[in-house]
Design a protein around this motif. Structure first.
Motif, PDB file in Angstrom:
ATOM      1  N   ASP A 256       0.798  -1.145  -0.010  1.00  0.00           N
ATOM      2  CA  ASP A 256      -0.074   0.003   0.065  1.00  0.00           C
ATOM      3  C   ASP A 256       0.769   1.319   0.016  1.00  0.00           C
ATOM      4  N   ASP A 257       0.317   2.351  -0.239  1.00  0.00           N
ATOM      5  CA  ASP A 257       0.731   3.769  -0.126  1.00  0.00           C
ATOM      6  C   ASP A 257       1.687   3.928   1.006  1.00  0.00           C
ATOM      7  N   SER A 258       1.287   3.578   2.446  1.00  0.00           N
ATOM      8  CA  SER A 258       1.977   3.758   3.321  1.00  0.00           C
ATOM      9  C   SER A 258       3.352   3.221   3.396  1.00  0.00           C
ATOM     10  N   LEU A 259       3.364   1.622   3.053  1.00  0.00           N
ATOM     11  CA  LEU A 259       4.507   1.070   3.014  1.00  0.00           C
ATOM     12  C   LEU A 259       5.457   1.360   1.958  1.00  0.00           C
ATOM     13  N   TYR A 260       4.745   1.693   1.036  1.00  0.00           N
ATOM     14  CA  TYR A 260       5.824   2.177  -0.206  1.00  0.00           C
ATOM     15  C   TYR A 260       6.494   3.326   0.255  1.00  0.00           C
ATOM     16  N   SER A 261       5.970   4.500   0.734  1.00  0.00           N
ATOM     17  CA  SER A 261       6.415   5.304   1.401  1.00  0.00           C
ATOM     18  C   SER A 261       7.627   5.321   2.316  1.00  0.00           C
ATOM     19  N   LYS A 262       7.365   4.375   3.180  1.00  0.00           N
ATOM     20  CA  LYS A 262       8.377   3.981   4.228  1.00  0.00           C
ATOM     21  C   LYS A 262       9.700   3.392   3.474  1.00  0.00           C
ATOM     22  N   PHE A 283       9.686   1.689  -8.449  1.00  0.00           N
ATOM     23  CA  PHE A 283       8.161   1.588  -8.376  1.00  0.00           C
ATOM     24  C   PHE A 283       7.846   0.407  -7.604  1.00  0.00           C
ATOM     25  N   ARG A 284       6.638   0.135  -7.183  1.00  0.00           N
ATOM     26  CA  ARG A 284       5.971  -0.884  -6.409  1.00  0.00           C
ATOM     27  C   ARG A 284       6.318  -2.110  -7.254  1.00  0.00           C
ATOM     28  N   LYS A 285       6.310  -2.395  -8.809  1.00  0.00           N
ATOM     29  CA  LYS A 285       6.965  -3.454  -9.365  1.00  0.00           C
ATOM     30  C   LYS A 285       8.291  -3.815  -9.159  1.00  0.00           C
ATOM     31  N   HIS A 286       9.144  -3.135  -8.339  1.00  0.00           N
ATOM     32  CA  HIS A 286      10.555  -3.343  -8.253  1.00  0.00           C
ATOM     33  C   HIS A 286      10.448  -4.050  -6.588  1.00  0.00           C
ATOM     34  N   ILE A 287       9.435  -4.105  -6.190  1.00  0.00           N
ATOM     35  CA  ILE A 287       9.556  -4.668  -4.953  1.00  0.00           C
ATOM     36  C   ILE A 287       8.796  -5.672  -4.615  1.00  0.00           C
ATOM     37  N   GLU A 288       9.238  -6.910  -3.875  1.00  0.00           N
ATOM     38  CA  GLU A 288       8.477  -8.045  -3.666  1.00  0.00           C
ATOM     39  C   GLU A 288       8.554  -8.436  -1.924  1.00  0.00           C
ATOM     40  N   GLN A 289       7.844  -9.203  -1.511  1.00  0.00           N
ATOM     41  CA  GLN A 289       7.906  -9.766  -0.249  1.00  0.00           C
ATOM     42  C   GLN A 289       8.135 -10.943   0.116  1.00  0.00           C
ATOM     43  N   TRP A 290       8.673 -11.332   1.124  1.00  0.00           N
ATOM     44  CA  TRP A 290       8.966 -12.672   1.609  1.00  0.00           C
ATOM     45  C   TRP A 290       8.371 -12.914   2.901  1.00  0.00           C
ATOM     46  N   GLY A 291       8.134 -14.136   3.173  1.00  0.00           N
ATOM     47  CA  GLY A 291       7.375 -14.551   4.679  1.00  0.00           C
ATOM     48  C   GLY A 291       8.659 -14.945   5.830  1.00  0.00           C
ATOM     49  N   LYS A 292       9.699 -15.412   5.493  1.00  0.00           N
ATOM     50  CA  LYS A 292      10.639 -15.934   6.282  1.00  0.00           C
ATOM     51  C   LYS A 292      12.137 -15.699   6.020  1.00  0.00           C
ATOM     52  N   VAL A 293      12.972 -15.417   6.863  1.00  0.00           N
ATOM     53  CA  VAL A 293      14.685 -15.331   6.741  1.00  0.00           C
ATOM     54  C   VAL A 293      15.215 -16.236   7.633  1.00  0.00           C
ATOM     55  N   ARG A 294      16.337 -16.775   7.192  1.00  0.00           N
ATOM     56  CA  ARG A 294      16.884 -17.892   8.054  1.00  0.00           C
ATOM     57  C   ARG A 294      18.496 -17.257   7.942  1.00  0.00           C
ATOM     58  N   ARG A 295      18.990 -17.075   9.170  1.00  0.00           N
ATOM     59  CA  ARG A 295      20.195 -16.836   9.415  1.00  0.00           C
ATOM     60  C   ARG A 295      21.228 -18.101   9.039  1.00  0.00           C
ATOM     61  N   LEU A 296      22.060 -18.063   8.163  1.00  0.00           N
ATOM     62  CA  LEU A 296      23.009 -18.941   7.893  1.00  0.00           C
ATOM     63  C   LEU A 296      24.050 -19.661   8.928  1.00  0.00           C
ATOM     64  N   GLU A 297      24.693 -20.467   8.809  1.00  0.00           N
ATOM     65  CA  GLU A 297      25.574 -21.004   9.656  1.00  0.00           C
ATOM     66  C   GLU A 297      25.061 -21.234  11.323  1.00  0.00           C
ATOM     67  N   GLY A 298      23.839 -21.915  11.216  1.00  0.00           N
ATOM     68  CA  GLY A 298      23.390 -22.366  12.501  1.00  0.00           C
ATOM     69  C   GLY A 298      22.178 -21.127  13.163  1.00  0.00           C
TER      70      GLY A 298
END
Length: 442
Positions: A256-262, A283-298
């Motif tokens: 949304d607009d608020s997230l895009y501005s931030k 633009f918004r088409k250059h941004i994608e969202q992901w659900g999880k992030v894992r730190r590598l090396e344990g």
């Protein structure tokens, strides 16, 4: 292991609940009362849902499920849950301070490395703690000698043992206990159990040696590698320490607009330009969202609260510790910036991948990919200094504005312990110690 978790801690609890060898409180008043201890037991069990699974197994209720409390259970309870749940429960503060003093000493004992000064501090600390224990529980009364078993005296020898044999992790009983637990299922013959055990030990030793000689640890392992490939994962050479995991959302309608501005504002800070300029490039088409992030090396796997639906009876893996450089002179105009590292706690809400295209307007000669994390900060309240030293903090409200930082700033998962049934006050538990701290380079 047995000295602390199976004896000293259990004996303290028996003293607090009036169940230690029928000995009363004498001239002190350290007993908690049945209702208080039952409430602590319920709170212990209730904390399981808000503690990440990497921290511990779900803690059982020590009142109704005492047989399920293992040494590992008492270890976690003593170091993290006890200081929170026992706070303001005793009739006199000195009993609580005495317990927290033991926890501080145990944190030093469990350090991966110890200096000569650390060992000397342990020696002095245990001597002081045992002396206070005798004043509170023994009370210089020969009739109360039963409260001072040999395990209390043995605490005075821990510093010397560490000096002679190294940190406690080099010689404690946990690995052997777990090894014995692995042996039990392989016993198939009641008549010749020793033959089953011997065969298992020989075959495991052979596999271990083969893995070491031919560098085939992963190939010969029967367990799924922690940092193995996951279908749909995303990595980038600019972020070698982490990997993004699905679900994935892409498209202008997902932001949304608020997230895009931030996002644009955070990106402008990183690229040293203005939001107005960036809005004509990214633009918004250059941004994608992901659900999880894992730190590598344990490292930990952290989940976005807004994108991944929480399952019933699941463990909370959305609260994290993150560190950022903050300008000390931000509120003073025309003053040179002085940046200092600060630690924050919050709930991970979004993970963004921003693909910035090449554009001479922003002096970018090649495409740039940036991982951003959007977090809802916890507004910490004042707590006592001795709990800050244990990495235990308190909050009763969340911020209303998202913090958007580079994903490198997000360090690890933290746990929460509810302080009341209404859920308006929480304690934050951070057990990572000094092994998960951001290092900022110029």
């Amino acid at each position: 292991m047995h000295l602390i978790w199976e004896n000293t801690v259990k004996n303290l609890i028996l003293l607090w609940t009036g169940e230690f060898k029928g000995i009363n409180t004498g001239r002190e008043s350290y007993e908690l009362g049945l209702e208080v201890w039952e409430a602590i037991g319920k709170a212990t069990a209730a904390s399981g849902g808000t503690l990440p699974s990497v921290y511990c197994a779900r803690p059982p209720n020590p009142v109704t499920e005492r047989s399920a409390c293992t040494a590992d259970t008492w270890s976690f309870w003593t170091q993290y849950l006890g200081p929170v749940l026992l706070r303001q429960k005793f009739s006199k503060a000195k009993y609580y301070k005495h317990f927290v003093k033991l926890v501080k000493i145990l944190h030093v004992c469990l350090q991966f490395e110890l200096s000569s000064q650390d060992i000397e501090d342990l020696r002095v600390g245990f001597e002081s703690w045992v002396k206070e224990f005798e004043e509170i529980y023994y009370q210089n009364d020969p009739q109360r000698a039963g409260v001072c078993p040999i395990t209390i005296h043995a605490l005075l020898h821990i510093a010397n043992s560490i000096k002679e044999t190294g940190p406690v992790w080099t010689s404690w009983a946990f690995p052997m206990e777990r090894f014995c637990g692995r042996l039990q299922p392989i016993i198939k013959s009641k008549r010749h159990p020793d033959a089953c055990i011997a065969r298992y030990i020989v075959e495991e030793a052979q596999l271990t040696q083969a893995a070491l000689i031919y560098n085939m640890a992963e190939e010969l392992s029967l367990h799924k590698p922690l940092n193995g490939m996951v279908a749909g994962q995303f990595t980038h050479k600019s972020y070698p320490t982490c990997v993004l995991l699905p679900p994935r959302r892409k498209g202008p309608d997902t932001i949304d607009d608020s997230l895009y501005s931030k996002i644009i504002k955070a990106l402008a800070t990183q690229l040293d330009t203005t939001p107005a300029v960036l809005k004509r490039v990214v633009f918004r088409k250059h941004i994608e969202q992901w659900g999880k992030v894992r730190r590598l090396e344990g490292g930990d796997t952290m989940i976005c609260a807004s994108l991944v639906k929480k399952q019933v009876d699941s463990r909370d893996a959305t609260f994290v510790r993150y560190e950022s450089l903050v300008d000390r002179n931000a509120r003073q105009r025309n003053t040179p910036s002085i940046f200092e590292k600060q630690t924050f706690y919050g709930q991970l809400q979004h993970l963004f991948v921003v693909n910035v295209p090449t554009n001479p307007t922003i002096h970018l000669d090649a495409p740039l990919t940036i991982f951003f994390a959007a977090l809802l900060p916890c507004l910490l309240t004042a707590s006592s200094a001795h709990l800050d030293m244990l990495n235990i903090h308190f909050y009763s409200a969340m911020g209303t504005s998202l913090d958007i930082v580079d994903i490198i700033c997000v360090q690890c998962l933290v746990g929460q312990v509810p302080l009341n049934d209404n859920g308006w006050s929480w304690a934050i538990i951070d057990q990572s110690g000094d092994l998960a701290r951001a290092v900022f380079e110029d």
